[in-house]
Design a protein around this motif. Structure first.
Motif, short mmCIF file in Angstrom:
data_model
loop_
_atom_site.label_atom_id
_atom_site.label_comp_id
_atom_site.label_asym_id
_atom_site.label_seq_id
_atom_site.Cartn_x
_atom_site.Cartn_y
_atom_site.Cartn_z
N LEU A 92 14.55 -56.38 14.97
CA LEU A 92 14.25 -55.50 13.84
C LEU A 92 12.75 -55.42 13.65
N VAL A 93 12.27 -54.21 13.39
CA VAL A 93 10.85 -53.97 13.23
C VAL A 93 10.61 -53.38 11.84
N ILE A 102 14.78 -50.30 12.95
CA ILE A 102 13.50 -50.08 12.28
C ILE A 102 13.73 -49.86 10.80
N PHE A 103 13.01 -50.66 10.01
CA PHE A 103 12.95 -50.51 8.57
C PHE A 103 11.62 -49.81 8.26
N CYS A 104 11.66 -48.79 7.41
CA CYS A 104 10.40 -48.09 7.09
C CYS A 104 10.58 -47.17 5.88
N GLY A 149 8.18 -49.35 1.30
CA GLY A 149 8.14 -49.81 -0.08
C GLY A 149 9.15 -50.90 -0.36
N VAL A 150 9.67 -50.89 -1.57
CA VAL A 150 10.56 -51.96 -2.01
C VAL A 150 11.85 -52.00 -1.19
N GLY A 151 12.34 -50.85 -0.75
CA GLY A 151 13.54 -50.83 0.09
C GLY A 151 13.31 -51.54 1.42
N THR A 152 12.16 -51.29 2.01
CA THR A 152 11.80 -51.95 3.27
C THR A 152 11.65 -53.45 3.06
N TYR A 163 18.39 -46.97 12.54
CA TYR A 163 17.57 -46.83 11.34
C TYR A 163 18.43 -46.34 10.18
N GLY A 164 17.81 -46.19 9.03
CA GLY A 164 18.52 -45.87 7.80
C GLY A 164 19.06 -44.47 7.64
#
Length: 177
Positions: A101-102, A6-8, A107-110, A38-39
């Motif tokens: 991947l979801v 997950i990107f968020c 923001g810009v990182g996502t 996740y990150g």
């Protein structure tokens, strides 16, 4: 699919509705015995989804770049932490370890993470897709921009080869299974 990347957002100053959505997704991931990748940040939607996955019995893997550790912003939720040198390494590890991947709102990182996965797939590094979680129409404008790029010939294949869109939690669940 067992391992969901997950990107968020790591922001705390976003609308509550996005946190509510992240909690619902985290509940589903945890209750179905899936693994969150996740990150690893202790902020925003990242911390929210990780905490909820853990509370609901799921496994959590955080992929943490050095700078996040230096800023003491690493979540305590992960069962496992994979250390990376930088954000580029983090994207590669998350893509490699995830079945799918979801992209939740971010923001810009996502956006960087999304485009990294799509670009790598477009030249054959992998065949994984990103699912845009488009609840509340969050990604409508970005999806239009991708359509414009495609219609003007800036895509070898239709971009939809590399992504799908889920507008509701039910649609997201269907696409992940």
């Amino acid at each position: 699919m067992k391992k969901i990347g997950i990107f968020c957002s790591a922001s705390e100053s976003i609308d509550k509705m996005y946190f509510d959505s992240a909690r619902q997704i985290g509940e589903w991931i945890g209750q179905t015995g899936k693994t969150l990748i996740y990150g690893g940040a202790s902020l925003g939607l990242m911390e929210c989804v990780a905490r909820t996955v853990k509370e609901n019995g799921g496994k959590v893997i955080g992929v943490v770049p050095t700078l996040l550790e230096e800023k003491n912003s690493v979540s305590t939720q992960p069962d496992e932490i994979i250390h990376t040198l930088n954000l580029s390494d983090r994207k590669d590890v998350m893509t490699e370890k995830s079945d799918i991947l979801v992209a939740l709102p971010g923001g810009v990182g996502t956006l960087d993470e999304i485009f990294h996965v799509i670009a790598a797939a477009s030249i054959g590094y992998h065949q994984k897709k990103v699912i845009f979680y488009n609840e509340y129409g969050f990604y409508d404008e970005l999806l239009k921009a991708l359509g414009t790029l495609e219609s003007k010939g800036f895509a070898r294949k239709p971009f939809s080869t590399y992504y799908e869109v889920a507008n509701t939690l039910e649609e997201l669940k269907e696409k992940i299974y």
